[in-house]
Design a protein around this motif. Structure first.
Motif, PDB file in Angstrom:
ATOM      1  N   SER A   9       0.815  -1.210   0.000  1.00 40.04           N
ATOM      2  CA  SER A   9       0.000   0.000   0.000  1.00 40.04           C
ATOM      3  C   SER A   9       0.849   1.261   0.000  1.00 40.04           C
ATOM      4  O   SER A   9       0.410   2.316  -0.451  1.00 40.04           O
ATOM      5  N   ASP A  35      -2.760  -4.122  -4.406  1.00 43.28           N
ATOM      6  CA  ASP A  35      -2.614  -2.795  -3.796  1.00 43.28           C
ATOM      7  C   ASP A  35      -2.821  -2.801  -2.285  1.00 43.28           C
ATOM      8  O   ASP A  35      -2.903  -1.751  -1.662  1.00 43.28           O
ATOM      9  N   ALA A  36      -2.883  -3.978  -1.667  1.00 42.77           N
ATOM     10  CA  ALA A  36      -3.074  -4.069  -0.216  1.00 42.77           C
ATOM     11  C   ALA A  36      -1.910  -4.828   0.413  1.00 42.77           C
ATOM     12  O   ALA A  36      -1.364  -5.763  -0.182  1.00 42.77           O
ATOM     13  N   ASP A  37      -1.510  -4.416   1.610  1.00 39.22           N
ATOM     14  CA  ASP A  37      -0.410  -5.076   2.318  1.00 39.22           C
ATOM     15  C   ASP A  37      -0.737  -6.545   2.546  1.00 39.22           C
ATOM     16  O   ASP A  37      -1.909  -6.926   2.697  1.00 39.22           O
TER      17      ASP A  37
END
Length: 469
Positions: free
Chosen positions: A128, A194-196
């Motif tokens: 992110s 797009d996310a950790d």
């Protein structure tokens, strides 16, 4: 002409520290200690990232965005994955301060029981925030590049294996710890680029000289309604320990489960181990019992060969789905034992399998499972490796969700000796976009036309049907 300006090294160092999160309060020797001590870390401030596993045990996280900061001469291999760089850094104490192999032999090792928590390790991907890191894991369709994650899974499993086999002082005896197989790697839900995310794992089962390591990929929701907190990807790796001089099996530290969940994981792994042994035993006795199934599989393939004009247009011969590539194994791809890194081989095999499924289906497939991986023989630096892939069979019982099963076989080819030996077998399952099926895409049935091909298909189908959930 103006003289060349001297580079601003202080500015460069500032940027480097900012990019890779190097701080004076968390020097490299603290990072190594936290990942290779056999007791839990005492300094909670030495690692910036922590994650909580499903057993509610906190474990220090290796930051996937960190890169190697050591002279190249001190690294056994340089991989293209940021995560493997960080894992090499965590393992660096092993080859910076090696145990004297002449002073202590593997026959003198006294295994001790260890709790799974002692080997638990995680690696954190700050997708992110870290756009450079995220870009290295993005595929052309703006999804996660699964081949690189597969490579990272193997690297993390190797780190965990080293950690479990380490002594009380954090050193490791002169052992060869190698990947023997990957039983399953199952995608349970989509992974968002797009996310950790965090990959966390630990040793769950130990035999005399082998161990099973379970890894989970966890992507917290973080307010995103499309993401749940359940594991997105689960994998089981089997590692074996060999004497570094004789390459014979040697005993390793046993495992002592502490929690109810750890005991259940141990029981599941024990069942898988017994099943593997049972299947090997049964394989020798069932070859003669498969004649009827064999003839049934070959019936349609023979029509393609003998009466091609009458062959089913919704089917295709197995040999017509094949792709292959070849390459020389370079020293940059070696592990600490001087052999080719298993994760690199898995990534190359995955990407060839993906291409094979893509060319077969006519649309980009989506990954579902690594069904099984066999590491039959080691691959050395300088080996001429040939990867051959094919669609082994398709599953069309549910027309809306067809499955494509791909086999990749790696051959170590030695032109000087006029020899070629199988080193690895990889099996993958891919799905197809439901929208493409709705729009009229048809997945064809794959049929063998030789007895060897038919036996391979039956063997793989039986293995899939006998898997534990």
């Amino acid at each position: 002409m103006q003289p060349l300006r001297k580079p601003n090294l202080s500015l460069f160092n500032t940027l480097l520290r900012s990019r890779f999160r190097i701080t004076p309060q968390s020097p490299l020797n603290i990072l190594i200690h936290n990942h290779f001590t056999t007791s839990p870390p005492h300094d909670s401030n030495s690692i910036t990232n922590t994650t909580t596993t499903s057993t509610s045990t906190k474990t220090s996280s290796i930051d996937a965005g960190s890169s190697n900061r050591k002279p190249i001469s001190q690294w056994p291999g340089m991989f293209h994955s940021p995560a493997t760089h960080a894992l090499w850094e965590a393992r660096s104490s092993i080859f910076e301060n090696p145990v004297n192999g002449n002073a202590v032999s593997s026959s003198q090792i006294k295994p001790i029981p260890k709790a799974p928590s002692r080997s638990r390790t995680s690696i954190f991907y700050n997708f992110s925030f870290d756009h450079i890191l995220r870009e290295q894991y993005r595929n052309p369709w703006n999804h996660i590049r699964m081949g690189k994650l597969v490579e990272d899974f193997d690297a993390l499993a190797g780190t965990i294996a080293f950690k479990h086999c380490s002594n009380e002082d954090g050193t490791v005896m002169p052992l060869l710890l190698v990947t023997a197989s990957v039983d399953r790697m199952v995608l349970k839900k989509p992974i968002h680029i797009d996310a950790d995310l965090t990959i966390v794992g630990a040793v769950t089962w130990v035999g005399r000289s082998s161990m099973e390591i379970q890894l989970e990929l966890i992507q917290p929701a973080q307010g995103n309604p499309n993401i749940s907190d359940t594991p997105a990807l689960v994998a089981n790796f089997t590692f074996v320990a060999r004497d570094s001089a004789t390459e014979k099996a040697v005993p390793i530290n046993q495992i002592s489960p502490e929690t109810e969940e750890e005991r259940l994981l141990w029981e599941d792994a024990e069942k898988r181990n017994k099943l593997r042994k049972k299947m090997k035993s049964e394989q020798k006795h069932t070859q003669n019992e498969d004649n009827a199934r064999l003839h049934s599989l070959l019936a349609e393939g023979r029509i393609f060969s003998d009466m091609p004009a009458l062959a089913d247009r919704d089917s295709i011969l197995l040999k017509d789905t094949c792709l292959q590539n070849s390459f020389i194994c370079q020293p940059q791809q070696r592990n600490i034992h001087g052999r080719i890194f298993g994760g690199f081989l898995m990534r190359r095999a995955f990407e060839l399998a993906f291409s094979t499924a893509y060319a077969f289906a006519g649309v980009a497939p989506h990954f579902l499972e690594v069904d099984h991986v066999d590491f039959v023989k080691p691959v050395d630096v300088g080996n001429f490796l040939r990867l051959k892939s094919c669609v082994l069979y398709t599953e069309l019982d549910n027309p809306d969700k067809p499955l494509v099963n791909v086999e990749v076989v790696a051959h170590v080819t030695k032109p000087e000796l006029r020899s070629s030996e199988v080193s690895n077998r990889f099996y993958f399952t891919f799905g197809v976009d439901p929208e493409a099926i709705k729009n009229g895409l048809r997945i064809r049935n794959v049929v063998p036309d030789t007895e060897e091909e038919a036996r391979k298909v039956l063997e793989r189908m039986d293995a899939e049907n006998s898997k534990f959930g």
